[in-house]
Design an enzyme around this catalytic site. Sequence first.
Site, PDB file in Angstrom:
ATOM      1  N   ASP A  50      36.640   3.609  19.855  1.00  0.00           N
ATOM      2  CA  ASP A  50      37.880   3.894  20.574  1.00  0.00           C
ATOM      3  C   ASP A  50      37.649   3.592  22.046  1.00  0.00           C
ATOM      4  O   ASP A  50      36.549   3.771  22.575  1.00  0.00           O
ATOM      5  CB  ASP A  50      38.362   5.324  20.340  1.00  0.00           C
ATOM      6  CG  ASP A  50      37.403   6.379  20.867  1.00  0.00           C
ATOM      7  OD1 ASP A  50      36.188   6.079  21.015  1.00  0.00           O
ATOM      8  OD2 ASP A  50      37.843   7.507  21.118  1.00  0.00           O
ATOM      9  N   HIS A  67       0.815  -1.223   0.000  1.00  0.00           N
ATOM     10  CA  HIS A  67       0.000   0.000   0.000  1.00  0.00           C
ATOM     11  C   HIS A  67       0.844   1.266   0.000  1.00  0.00           C
ATOM     12  O   HIS A  67       0.311   2.377   0.035  1.00  0.00           O
ATOM     13  CB  HIS A  67      -0.938   0.019   1.222  1.00  0.00           C
ATOM     14  CG  HIS A  67      -0.233   0.244   2.534  1.00  0.00           C
ATOM     15  ND1 HIS A  67      -0.179  -0.701   3.518  1.00  0.00           N
ATOM     16  CD2 HIS A  67       0.435   1.307   3.032  1.00  0.00           C
ATOM     17  CE1 HIS A  67       0.486  -0.238   4.557  1.00  0.00           C
ATOM     18  NE2 HIS A  67       0.869   0.992   4.285  1.00  0.00           N
ATOM     19  N   TYR A  86       1.542  15.198   3.375  1.00  0.00           N
ATOM     20  CA  TYR A  86       2.216  15.135   2.085  1.00  0.00           C
ATOM     21  C   TYR A  86       1.172  14.873   1.000  1.00  0.00           C
ATOM     22  O   TYR A  86       0.083  14.342   1.268  1.00  0.00           O
ATOM     23  CB  TYR A  86       3.323  14.077   2.060  1.00  0.00           C
ATOM     24  CG  TYR A  86       2.870  12.646   2.273  1.00  0.00           C
ATOM     25  CD1 TYR A  86       2.376  11.882   1.225  1.00  0.00           C
ATOM     26  CD2 TYR A  86       2.971  12.051   3.533  1.00  0.00           C
ATOM     27  CE1 TYR A  86       1.971  10.559   1.415  1.00  0.00           C
ATOM     28  CE2 TYR A  86       2.567  10.734   3.736  1.00  0.00           C
ATOM     29  CZ  TYR A  86       2.069  10.000   2.675  1.00  0.00           C
ATOM     30  OH  TYR A  86       1.668   8.708   2.863  1.00  0.00           O
ATOM     31  N   GLY A 122      36.811   1.515  29.108  1.00  0.00           N
ATOM     32  CA  GLY A 122      35.872   2.591  28.833  1.00  0.00           C
ATOM     33  C   GLY A 122      35.470   2.496  27.371  1.00  0.00           C
ATOM     34  O   GLY A 122      36.315   2.674  26.482  1.00  0.00           O
ATOM     35  N   HIS A 170      -1.270   4.725   9.584  1.00  0.00           N
ATOM     36  CA  HIS A 170      -1.042   6.051   9.021  1.00  0.00           C
ATOM     37  C   HIS A 170      -2.089   6.283   7.944  1.00  0.00           C
ATOM     38  O   HIS A 170      -2.326   5.417   7.100  1.00  0.00           O
ATOM     39  CB  HIS A 170       0.392   6.079   8.463  1.00  0.00           C
ATOM     40  CG  HIS A 170       0.647   7.101   7.410  1.00  0.00           C
ATOM     41  ND1 HIS A 170       0.550   8.444   7.639  1.00  0.00           N
ATOM     42  CD2 HIS A 170       1.046   6.973   6.119  1.00  0.00           C
ATOM     43  CE1 HIS A 170       0.873   9.093   6.537  1.00  0.00           C
ATOM     44  NE2 HIS A 170       1.170   8.222   5.596  1.00  0.00           N
TER      45      HIS A 170
END
Length: 811
Positions: free
Chosen positions: A545, A52, A260, A559, A229
Amino acid sequence: MSSTSPARPRVVVIGAGIVGCSLADELTARGWTDVTVLEQGPLPAPGGSTSHAPGLVFRTNPSRTLTAFAAYTVEKFSALEADGQSCFHPVGGLELATTEERLADLRRRAGYAASWGVDGEVVPPSRCKELWPLLDGTKVLGGFHTPGDGLARAVLACRAQTARAQARGARFLERHTVTGIERARGRVTGVVTDRGTFPADHVVSAAGFWGPVVGRMAGVDVPLLPLAHQYVRTGPLPELAGATAEASRPILRFQDRDLYVREHTDRLGIGSYAHRPLPVDPFTVPAYDEAPVMPSSYPFTPEDFAPAWKDCAWLLPALAKARVREGFNGVFSFTPDGMPLLGESRALRGFWLAEAVWVTHAAGAARAVAEWMTDGRPALDVHECDLTRFEDAQRSPAYVRDRGAQQFIEVYDVIHPLQPPERPRPLRVSPFHARQRELGAYFLEGGGWERPHWYEANAPLAEGLELPRRDAWSARHWSPVAAAEARATRERVALYDMTPLRRLEVTGPGALAFLQRMTTNDLARKPGTVTYTLLLDETGGIRSDLTVARLAEDRFQIGANSRADEDWLLRHAPDGVHVRDITSGTCCVGVWGPLARELVQPLAPDDFSHRAFGYFRARETYIGHVPVTAMRLSYVGELGWELYTGADLGLRLWDTLWEAGRKLGAVAAGRSAFNSLRLEKGYRAWGHDMTDEHTPYEAGLGFAVRLDKGDFVGREALCRAGAPRRRLTALLLDDPADVVLGKEPVSLDGTTAGYVTSAAYGCALGRCVAYAWLPPLAAGTAVHVEYFGRALPATVADEPLFDPEMSRIRC
């Protein structure tokens, strides 16, 4: 590709919508031809969201990844045909502004387009009227026109790609309802349907809003919410009489009213996000033969559409005498952050997700997953889509429902990059949260954590500071107080809540050898040392990192940046090596500034002098009554320590430091100051400044690579790499009054040459600092950063910009 997969893997794709068909085409084109696509409905339009879909493709997005996905969709579908029709109709796109705020937003979107390589321009109302004569031009302030956007003919694209995949050996089976996922020893082995079982080495769920249903069969969480929607078609319009083409005008976005519009020959189709969220339980969606129209099409609710119709008629006067001829509520998927879910589950190896992907991004997302499966990684950075990105606290059904519904509401909203979700908050808080609230913390949110960005208690420190006046956009979620906190950090000492920093513990007899193999730097150092290092993939791209503290012979604290780091290490950890996330049970205070030693030394039984406790060293000690792991690190370019303890002792740690800091003028400081300070020092932020698309040498992190330490993941690729053709480059904006935020295009000699990754005003430098991906350029080279359509002059600078001798840290 998994090392346990056969040379010609058997792949089962669940779902023959646009994603499943695109994936089958991409996989078979790469030589994986033993592909079976299972579909519960009839082909070629089985009744899911694809059947759709109105087919709108607007490429420009704040996400570079989604823009690239959409660009590939346009490229690929433009080259496909079915029944003599192209699978893409390039009518263009036109986004309208009827408010000043939206017009400014369109200028920013034009910047995104330039950064990501999309052709587009902001046009005046007269040009909007030329492009769409049905508009009431007096209501329009301007528009953003993207001539390369258009309409994807999704069902045709499915047929065209199905035919190509079948020609290479794939098979598509309709009317096969999946009822189970078979598995053994943590790997997927097959798919069970109502018409038989299909052995598989890889299974991909491309089931759209049925994703949670398939996921439950596999024991894999799929955090998405199906929502309905509204879409309507008008009756024939006299103004379009005689039209023969499907569409001839650009797709129209009226985002100020969440609407839209597209043409259907002599009538219009209108989609609305302006109505209340209409969630759908994927476990109750009817089968194709039991659905009134199709499973993804629910009955139209006219009362929800009535306000939208008035808004459309306000903009398009031709609708005043028209009527809605037909409408439906179409179901499609939303995740808590609005991004797709892509990747392989570690809980069930060989089980992949390609979910929450709209037609706009279908071909690009499918290509990324196909590359991931066949080559071991996508060519494009997809960390925003990685299925590991949500924390456990963000995966509850209630959270997925609340945030998914909010994503629907915000589809066309003007969203600031720092704008936090409104609910559910607070969700995750550090042990210092109560004290932070007492200090007037301004909280934003990340990963579910409440993160102070500045403290109103420090407002008196900002009085008299000379700072550039900010425009309305850059002033959002910012305060002059942040500059005062940065200054206090440079001049005295500040406490930073670093609790949201992800912490992993790696233990076991083989822990060192494992981490040496997985990272770039040499970790074979004595206990008590901390090393900055990188996780790479096999192509040399930076996955993350890390800071790695060796606390004992076989115990490391890392960490890290995201759950993907933990997932990556767990996937590769050998027997006997244990990787555990310890973030939630611990906390951290960063104590930084020239007076940091004067603050912590009287509280500690150990010597915190530079000689006894050097830079990038760690030790387990005490601060007052609190046992801590102290690491001498600094992400802000000042003397200081990260102090870790258990969450149960966190409040006592904060109070101890706060009370001792009073006589030194210590302040609590937030992430806004933190970001400014780290950019002055040139410290990179993974996911913003570099990703797996970039090598250490391009990102200026070659110092964290030790090619002579032995083999590690990515080493071979780095050894083959030539001179970098791009670099992460430090820029200083020339005018002290100019400020940018990130993702802006950077032009060199009038041509877009790259884009900004991170930016912040550097108080110590008196200029805005911006890092950008650009071709290699000499210091002093003049460039321009485009900000809301204005070309701001900037200059390439040597780095580090602040304290290049490192004298403030190593003291």
